[in-house]
Design a protein around this motif. Structure first.
Motif, PDB file in Angstrom:
ATOM      1  N   ASP B 383       0.763  -1.361  -0.048  1.00 15.51           N
ATOM      2  CA  ASP B 383       0.058   0.093  -0.157  1.00 15.51           C
ATOM      3  C   ASP B 383       0.748   1.074  -0.179  1.00 15.51           C
ATOM      4  O   ASP B 383       0.698   2.182  -0.783  1.00 15.51           O
ATOM      5  N   LEU B 384       1.745   1.343   0.883  1.00 14.14           N
ATOM      6  CA  LEU B 384       2.770   2.258   0.994  1.00 14.14           C
ATOM      7  C   LEU B 384       3.447   2.917  -0.112  1.00 14.14           C
ATOM      8  O   LEU B 384       3.384   4.050  -0.329  1.00 14.14           O
ATOM      9  N   GLN B 386       2.408   1.899  -3.304  1.00  9.49           N
ATOM     10  CA  GLN B 386       1.414   2.582  -4.021  1.00  9.49           C
ATOM     11  C   GLN B 386       1.199   4.110  -3.646  1.00  9.49           C
ATOM     12  O   GLN B 386       1.079   5.253  -4.695  1.00  9.49           O
ATOM     13  N   THR B 387       1.022   4.411  -2.427  1.00 13.34           N
ATOM     14  CA  THR B 387       0.559   5.696  -1.898  1.00 13.34           C
ATOM     15  C   THR B 387       1.766   6.667  -2.261  1.00 13.34           C
ATOM     16  O   THR B 387       1.614   7.705  -2.645  1.00 13.34           O
ATOM     17  N   THR B 388       3.015   6.178  -1.944  1.00  9.65           N
ATOM     18  CA  THR B 388       4.248   7.105  -2.157  1.00  9.65           C
ATOM     19  C   THR B 388       4.307   7.516  -3.652  1.00  9.65           C
ATOM     20  O   THR B 388       4.649   8.466  -3.834  1.00  9.65           O
ATOM     21  N   LYS B 391       1.841   9.963  -4.185  1.00  6.22           N
ATOM     22  CA  LYS B 391       2.188  11.265  -3.626  1.00  6.22           C
ATOM     23  C   LYS B 391       3.274  11.963  -4.308  1.00  6.22           C
ATOM     24  O   LYS B 391       3.203  13.143  -4.701  1.00  6.22           O
TER      25      LYS B 391
END
Lengths: 322, 643
Positions: B383-384, B386-388, B391
């Protein structure tokens, strides 16, 4: 009985042997000691065992000694040349007409004491009044004189060689020497505080002990050799006190030879008590001179007890040949 | 060090130490208890033995005493006459197992008026019974203990051992009894000899343990029997105490003379080893009978028990050690697997599968939790990632947006290479990548007039930036067409209000400076008043005409104010990012501080003033996060001197 007879026979045999001349120049002396072999005579044994008498040209024979042999009797009968005994006994011999002289006096003070169990409650001589007191007949002069002196009348009994008479409660008070019986009592398990001791010398009845006596004729004939004997004996005593191990060993050997059971503790303690009588503060032997006052007192004590009968006190200078 | 040891080692060490402590304490307790029991047993055993032995001795002695007292009675009632005693004495010796001599000694002259010593004595010899009369010169009966003590005390008496008068090699003890006439006067003493040998053999036959022994002490402490032959009859417990220098031994001797019986440790120094003594004081005779038991032998069985306990214990320890190692291996092996997996996971390999642990214990739970954690971690990291990525993309777009926004703002005032008679400098410091403040300036009418403005959009970020861009564009568009700033703001406001669904607004202050005359018209849409500095040194807050923010409501008027600028007069415009900058204590910078600052810097160049304001705000913030855009614009009128 049989034993005593055997011993006397043995003694006589020894006397006979001692008379066999050993050498032309050697002076032969027979020496009779007062009691069984014990440290009381250590000085003579040491001088003998070291060969000092022989080295000085003296052929000294130490005769068997013990209760069976009375030195005064044997001397009176002419069996011995030199005797070691008490002034009182010596004066009695003189009084009976035997001409003997004192040639040396080691002990100036009497070692005799009256001893009682602590619970007898005796504090002063007066307390002896009415009590049962035993004393040796041959040393009776001093205690008897003490009773007269204090005006007391104890029940008096003759005392044997054992101190059981006191410890069994047969008598209230018994006689003892500081060097032997007092040591014996200590070695029977009694402490000083278990006993009450009245030294006779402290109560006006002193009588010097263990003087060396010879017949007057002997002195006149062999003065030089006897002076040598005294000198060597002094050397023996000095050595004995300085070397108690040696002295005790030789004493025990002699006791065993004589069939007299003793032990090292007894003889060692005896020697250490005698030290106080023989030696001065510096550890040297006393001069060995009989004190004229002790002499006069002894005569008076004996006379007071009827143990001598002579009206006149024998001349001190005649008696004293130191 | 311990901390670095493995769990298995620590577990083994702590368990073994604890168990060893318990083991040694319990062994010590067992030792003490067994020792106590053995001592009690030894005491009981030696008491039995001593009493039995004492009884044997007493039986013999009582026989003697019986004979003696019997004789005394017969003598007192006159059953025998003095000259008729020998047959009876012979019979006494012959008829007894232990009486070796019998004697009746009379008081002096009591038997016959002419006999001081009369003591018929029958005694055993190898050849048979011999007779003699005891006493006389050389043997004074009356001062002998055996005669004198009963004679004086009136009671029977047992003597100390002494050599027989008839054979000095034979040690005897004598039992003597006084006898009296009808009036109670002492007549004499009966003496019965008992050979010590016959009593000693009873004691010598005593056996206790292998090396224990019995001994006999006379009332004076003399050793009547003892294993050391050379001490017998020669030494006493007291002479030994003296020679061996053992005061404790003397004390023991005194205790033995005074108490009936006791069981106690033998004082050291007599034997080479520790030993126990049991003693009993024989009544009447007052002899002490003792047995000595070496402790080595007494406690030998303890040594065996303790040795056995130690061997069993040691074997148990080894077994326990093995068990602990096995258990702790069982625990730590899966843990080790977990540790290596965890290290792998820590390095980022979340795909590494955990070792399978089937056990249903805490280790199994741990392993399963750990695997759950690994899986959660893996999902989370996916998840992180992808989020990163998202972002980063947004940030990159924001960066571009900012660049675009910044490019909207004019950099410098210039008109085709002609220098305008003003010193103007403006700067914007965004709180976020894309800010909501704006400023603007541009020449108008071919350089005769100068337009300048400052504004603050109600929000920040991209929407604010877009709103700002719109505002700026509208201003730019309407500025040339409008007769004055008020008119311009009226138009811009109406445009902004169109389709303003987001409800955003902007404060806006703008002015038009006639560069020839110094006359300045200005209108305000809800913005902070600027500071004005006169060339004569005075400065003040410029009074602004009223006006509502742009974009909030359409069709509203923006009144125009006028102010005459002289040469050297200056203005400072700013957004509320300056006055409302807060420090970590949430204190605002404030208008007073700004005014004070301005008083100091008002004569500086425009750029220097802007720099000073920014520096002061930064100093006030003292590291606190910037929450709002900060913008300042400084303008100084510098007309060319005429002529």
């Amino acid at each position: 009985m049989k034993l005593s007879q055997q011993r006397i026979l043995g003694c006589l045999l020894a006397l006979l042997l001692s008379w066999v001349p050993l050498g032309a120049s050697a002076q032969t002396f027979s020496l009779q000691l007062q009691w069984v072999p014990q440290a009381q005579f250590a000085g003579y044994y040491v001088a003998y065992d070291k060969g000092w008498y022989a080295d000085a040209g003296l052929n000294v024979r130490i005769l068997p000694h013990g209760p069976e042999f009375s030195p005064t009797r044997l001397m009176a009968d002419g069996y011995v040349d030199i005797g070691v005994f008490n002034l009182g006994e010596a004066l009695q011999l003189v009084d009976s007409g035997i001409a003997i002289v004192n040639i040396h006096q080691f002990k100036q003070t009497s070692s005799l004491v009256l001893v009682a169990m602590a619970d007898a409650g005796i504090l002063v001589p007066e307390d002896l009044d009415g009590l049962r007191v035993s004393r040796w007949t041959s040393f009776a002069a001093q205690p008897d004189a003490l009773f007269s002196l204090y005006g007391i009348r104890p029940q008096v009994f003759d005392q044997g060689a054992s101190m059981a008479i006191l410890t069994s409660g047969a008598v209230d008070v018994a006689m003892a020497t500081r060097y032997n019986e007092m040591v014996q009592l200590y070695l029977n398990g009694l402490e000083r505080e278990d006993l009450i001791v009245l030294p006779l010398a402290n109560h006006g009845v002193n009588m010097p002990e263990d003087g060396i006596y010879v017949r007057l004729r002997e002195w006149e004939e062999r003065e030089d050799a006897l002076r040598k004997f005294v000198e060597i004996s002094r050397r023996g005593w000095q050595y004995a006190f300085e070397n108690p191990d040696y002295a005790v060993e030789t004493v025990i050997w002699r006791a065993q030879e004589a069939g007299h059971e003793t032990n090292e503790a007894h003889q060692r303690l005896m020697l250490s008590v005698l030290r106080d009588f023989y030696l001065d503060e510096s550890g040297r032997l006393h001069e060995g001179q009989l004190n004229p006052n002790d002499y006069r007192l002894a005569w008076e004590l004996l006379r007071g007890q009827g143990m001598v009968r002579g009206e006149q006190i024998p001349d001190f200078n005649h008696f004293n040949r130191r | 060090m311990l901390a670095r040891h493995s769990l298995a080692t620590r577990l083994a060490l702590v368990s073994l130490l604890t168990i060893a402590t318990i083991f040694f304490i319990s062994t010590g307790a067992v030792y003490t208890m067994i020792r106590g029991i053995l001592l009690e047993n030894a005491e009981a055993q030696s008491r039995e033995l001593v009493r039995a032995t004492a009884n044997q001795i007493l039986i013999s002695l009582n026989e003697v005493a019986g004979v003696g007292q019997h004789m005394a009675i017969h003598l007192q009632i006159g059953a025998y006459q003095p000259d008729d005693l020998f047959p009876m004495l012979d019979e006494t010796v012959r008829g007894s197992r232990i009486i070796s001599g019998a004697n009746v000694s009379y008081e002096p002259f009591a038997a016959f008026p002419d006999r001081q010593y009369f003591g018929p004595f029958s005694y055993q010899t190898p050849e048979g019974i011999a007779r003699m009369n005891l006493g006389g010169r050389g043997y004074d009966t009356f001062t002998r203990d055996w005669y004198q003590i009963p004679a004086l005390t009136g009671r029977p008496y047992w003597t100390e051992p002494f050599p027989s008068a008839v054979d000095s090699n034979r040690l005897i003890v004598v039992y003597s009894v006084p006898f009296f006439d009808a009036e109670g006067a002492l007549q004499g003493v009966i003496a019965l000899d008992v050979e010590l040998r016959s009593l000693v053999s009873i004691v010598d036959d005593v056996e206790i343990f292998d090396t224990g022994y019995a001994f006999l002490l006379s009332p004076t402490g003399r050793l009547i029997t003892y294993p050391h032959e050379e001490w017998v009859m020669r030494e006493s417990i007291f002479s030994l105490a003296q020679t061996l220098e053992l005061p404790a031994l003397r004390e023991l001797g005194r205790q033995m003379q005074r108490t009936r019986e006791a069981f106690l440790p033998l004082p050291t120094g007599i034997l080479d080893e520790g030993a126990r003594l049991y003693y009993l004081r024989l009544p009447e005779l007052e002899w002490s009978l003792g047995v000595v038991i070496p402790e080595r032998e007494l406690f030998a069985s303890i040594q065996r028990v303790i040795s056995a306990i130690l061997i069993i214990g040691s074997a148990g320890f080894l077994l326990l050690l093995l068990a602990i190692i096995l258990i702790s291996r069982g625990i730590t092996r899966p843990l080790k697997g977990l540790v290596s997996s965890a290290e792998e996971i820590a390095r980022g390999n979340l795909d590494r599968a955990l070792p399978t642990i089937k056990t249903q214990d805490e280790i199994g739970d741990l392993s399963r939790s750990f695997d759950d954690m690994r899986r959660s971690l893996k999902d989370y990291i996916n998840d992180l990632t992808q989020t990163t990525a998202a972002k980063e993309r947004i940030e990159s777009e924001l960066k571009i947006a900012r660049n675009i926004q910044m490019s909207f703002l004019p950099k410098r005032l210039a008109l085709e290479g002609r220098q305008l008679p003003v010193d103007l400098h403006a700067e914007l410091l965004s709180a976020k990548a894309v800010g909501g403040d704006l400023y603007d300036f541009f020449p108008m009418d071919d350089g005769r007039r100068l337009f300048f403005a400052i504004g603050d959009v109600s929000d920040k970020g991209v929407p604010a930036a877009l709103f700002m861009a719109v505002t700026k564009t509208l201003v730019k568009g309407f500025a040339e067409q409008s007769p004055n700033p008020g008119e311009m703001l009226y138009r811009v406001n109406n445009e902004l209000c169109l389709n303003n669904d987001s409800g955003m607004f902007v404060t806006y202050l703008c002015g038009v400076l006639d560069l020839t005359t110094g006359e300045m018209e200005f209108a305000n849409a809800g913005h902070n008043p600027p500071l004005i500095a006169r060339a004569n040194g005075q400065h003040e807050w410029l009074k602004l005409p009223p006006g509502l923010v742009l974009g909030a409501m359409d069709d509203i008027e923006f009144p125009v104010s006028k102010v005459q600028l002289g040469p050297g007069d200056a203005l400072m415009l700013y957004t509320d990012g300056v006055t409302e900058a807060s420090n970590p204590q949430q204190e605002l910078y404030g208008e007073d501080a700004l005014e004070k600052l301005y008083a100091r810097i008002k004569n500086h160049s425009a750029k220097a003033q802007v720099d000073a304001v920014f520096k002061a705000v930064e100093a006030h913030a003292n590291g606190a996060e910037q929450s709002d855009d900060i913008t300042a614009l400084v303008l100084r009128y510098r007309p060319q001197p005429k002529g």
